[in-house]
Write a protein that holds these residues in place. Structure first.
Motif, mmCIF file in Angstrom:
data_model
loop_
_atom_site.group_PDB
_atom_site.id
_atom_site.type_symbol
_atom_site.label_atom_id
_atom_site.label_comp_id
_atom_site.label_asym_id
_atom_site.label_seq_id
_atom_site.Cartn_x
_atom_site.Cartn_y
_atom_site.Cartn_z
ATOM 1 N N GLU A 145 1.180 -5.762 -13.612
ATOM 2 C CA GLU A 145 1.759 -6.718 -14.557
ATOM 3 C C GLU A 145 2.403 -7.895 -13.822
ATOM 4 N N LEU A 146 3.084 -7.608 -12.721
ATOM 5 C CA LEU A 146 3.692 -8.683 -11.929
ATOM 6 C C LEU A 146 2.627 -9.536 -11.254
ATOM 7 N N VAL A 147 1.584 -8.885 -10.750
ATOM 8 C CA VAL A 147 0.519 -9.627 -10.074
ATOM 9 C C VAL A 147 -0.217 -10.526 -11.055
ATOM 10 N N GLU A 148 -0.393 -10.072 -12.282
ATOM 11 C CA GLU A 148 -1.082 -10.886 -13.278
ATOM 12 C C GLU A 148 -0.362 -12.203 -13.530
ATOM 13 N N ALA A 149 0.939 -12.232 -13.265
ATOM 14 C CA ALA A 149 1.701 -13.467 -13.452
ATOM 15 C C ALA A 149 1.605 -14.395 -12.249
ATOM 16 N N GLU A 150 1.000 -13.927 -11.171
ATOM 17 C CA GLU A 150 0.853 -14.747 -9.965
ATOM 18 C C GLU A 150 -0.452 -15.548 -10.060
ATOM 19 N N THR A 151 -0.347 -16.784 -10.444
ATOM 20 C CA THR A 151 -1.547 -17.582 -10.682
ATOM 21 C C THR A 151 -2.334 -17.856 -9.409
ATOM 22 N N GLU A 152 -1.710 -17.736 -8.250
ATOM 23 C CA GLU A 152 -2.407 -17.999 -6.990
ATOM 24 C C GLU A 152 -2.870 -16.714 -6.299
ATOM 25 N N THR A 153 -2.791 -15.579 -6.996
ATOM 26 C CA THR A 153 -3.358 -14.320 -6.503
ATOM 27 C C THR A 153 -4.555 -13.973 -7.368
ATOM 28 N N PRO A 154 -5.763 -14.397 -6.991
ATOM 29 C CA PRO A 154 -6.921 -14.145 -7.847
ATOM 30 C C PRO A 154 -7.486 -12.735 -7.755
ATOM 31 N N VAL A 155 -7.316 -12.086 -6.590
ATOM 32 C CA VAL A 155 -7.920 -10.760 -6.402
ATOM 33 C C VAL A 155 -6.891 -9.839 -5.753
ATOM 34 N N TRP A 156 -6.682 -8.671 -6.370
ATOM 35 C CA TRP A 156 -5.651 -7.720 -5.897
ATOM 36 C C TRP A 156 -6.112 -6.310 -6.234
ATOM 37 N N TYR A 157 -6.028 -5.427 -5.259
ATOM 38 C CA TYR A 157 -6.353 -4.011 -5.462
ATOM 39 C C TYR A 157 -5.199 -3.148 -4.966
ATOM 40 N N ALA A 158 -4.854 -2.135 -5.724
ATOM 41 C CA ALA A 158 -3.944 -1.082 -5.270
ATOM 42 C C ALA A 158 -4.717 0.223 -5.301
ATOM 43 N N PHE A 159 -4.635 0.996 -4.215
ATOM 44 C CA PHE A 159 -5.441 2.214 -4.158
ATOM 45 C C PHE A 159 -4.658 3.355 -3.528
ATOM 46 N N GLU A 160 -5.168 4.549 -3.719
ATOM 47 C CA GLU A 160 -4.639 5.734 -3.053
ATOM 48 C C GLU A 160 -5.774 6.447 -2.339
ATOM 49 N N LEU A 161 -5.426 7.198 -1.309
ATOM 50 C CA LEU A 161 -6.372 8.090 -0.649
ATOM 51 C C LEU A 161 -6.112 9.486 -1.206
ATOM 52 N N PRO A 162 -6.982 9.973 -2.080
ATOM 53 C CA PRO A 162 -6.725 11.252 -2.766
ATOM 54 C C PRO A 162 -6.475 12.397 -1.791
ATOM 55 N N GLY A 163 -5.502 13.233 -2.156
ATOM 56 C CA GLY A 163 -5.184 14.389 -1.344
ATOM 57 C C GLY A 163 -4.281 14.096 -0.162
ATOM 58 N N THR A 164 -3.799 12.848 -0.060
ATOM 59 C CA THR A 164 -2.900 12.466 1.026
ATOM 60 C C THR A 164 -1.646 11.821 0.432
ATOM 61 N N THR A 165 -0.768 11.363 1.298
ATOM 62 C CA THR A 165 0.400 10.601 0.864
ATOM 63 C C THR A 165 0.208 9.105 1.099
ATOM 64 N N LYS A 166 -1.018 8.683 1.326
ATOM 65 C CA LYS A 166 -1.295 7.312 1.751
ATOM 66 C C LYS A 166 -1.822 6.454 0.597
ATOM 67 N N PHE A 167 -1.334 5.214 0.583
ATOM 68 C CA PHE A 167 -1.717 4.225 -0.413
ATOM 69 C C PHE A 167 -2.010 2.907 0.304
ATOM 70 N N GLY A 168 -2.554 1.969 -0.441
ATOM 71 C CA GLY A 168 -2.815 0.664 0.149
ATOM 72 C C GLY A 168 -2.905 -0.425 -0.893
ATOM 73 N N ILE A 169 -2.733 -1.641 -0.426
ATOM 74 C CA ILE A 169 -2.927 -2.844 -1.234
ATOM 75 C C ILE A 169 -3.786 -3.798 -0.411
ATOM 76 N N VAL A 170 -4.805 -4.359 -1.039
ATOM 77 C CA VAL A 170 -5.593 -5.422 -0.415
ATOM 78 C C VAL A 170 -5.700 -6.548 -1.417
ATOM 79 N N ASP A 171 -5.320 -7.753 -0.992
ATOM 80 C CA ASP A 171 -5.421 -8.880 -1.905
ATOM 81 C C ASP A 171 -5.974 -10.103 -1.195
ATOM 82 N N PHE A 172 -6.514 -11.020 -2.013
ATOM 83 C CA PHE A 172 -7.249 -12.171 -1.504
ATOM 84 C C PHE A 172 -6.744 -13.441 -2.185
ATOM 85 N N PHE A 173 -6.834 -14.548 -1.435
ATOM 86 C CA PHE A 173 -6.297 -15.812 -1.918
ATOM 87 C C PHE A 173 -7.245 -16.954 -1.560
#
Length: 217
Positions: A145-173
């Motif tokens: 919801e916060l990212v959707e308000a960022e007009t200069e962030t066109p591409v954003w991914y949030a992900f998890e690695l199943p079965g671990t405690t690890k997460f990630g974000i990759v975004d493009f501008f």
């Protein structure tokens, strides 16, 4: 803002030999053409180069709607070419991870450039304390919801690695202004405000340049 109906991904860091940086860049640029010609189930595909890393590091991120698409990519021409060239180009073997996408924002900028109008990005890796895994997952989903308000962030991914405690974000501008705005925005402030409480170690943040990208919906 639009979201893409993708739920699965591959994220593959590539550590290049010092004298093969240009060759890896060229490989990723050529890889885009293979994906476009042969992989209809690969919805988005990105080849990037990390800034200021030793050894020089690249990465591939691709997204899929179903496991069949991810399997087709893993058995496709890009993966085949990567494995064939890895001993020559890379200092270590490809580090293939298979994330599940928790939330995404994908805006097609238009145009037919090799990078689909995207030039720079960020990769953030997060290692949650076990007792905060669910809190991190909920934060990333709600962060859209916060990212959707960022007009200069066109591409954003949030992900998890199943079965671990690890997460990630990759975004493009589209440019450095967009990246800086995101780094100084509400999502980053909220995330780093929780860093000491939620994470086993500080978030790992890397800037990157986009070599090639295909952004479909």
């Amino acid at each position: 803002m639009p979201s893409s109906e993708v739920s699965l991904a591959l994220f593959v860091p590539l550590k290049a030999k010092d004298d093969k940086v240009n060759d890896v860049s060229q490989f990723l640029a050529a890889g885009l053409d293979l994906v476009l010609a042969n992989e209809p189930e690969t919805i988005q595909w990105y080849g990037v180069k990390y800034a200021d890393t030793i050894p020089p590091t690249f990465a591939i991120l691709d997204t899929f709607r179903a496991e069949s698409g991810r399997a087709a990519h893993l058995n496709g021409k890009v993966a085949e070419a990567l494995m064939a060239n890895a001993p020559t180009l890379l200092s270590t073997g490809p580090q293939i991870t298979q994330p599940t996408i928790l939330a995404n924002k994908v805006t097609v900028l238009g145009g037919t450039t090799k990078t689909a109008g995207l030039t720079v990005g960020l990769r953030v890796l997060l290692d949650a304390k076990p007792e905060f895994v669910q809190a991190v997952k909920e934060f990333l989903i709600g962060g859209l919801e916060l990212v959707e308000a960022e007009t200069e962030t066109p591409v954003w991914y949030a992900f998890e690695l199943p079965g671990t405690t690890k997460f990630g974000i990759v975004d493009f501008f589209a440019d450095e202004n967009g990246r800086n705005a995101h780094l100084n925005g509400k999502v980053a402030a909220a995330l780093f405000g929780k860093a000491d409480e939620w994470f086993a170690k500080p978030p790992s943040v890397v800037k990157f340049d986009v070599i090639a990208a295909s952004v479909k919906m």
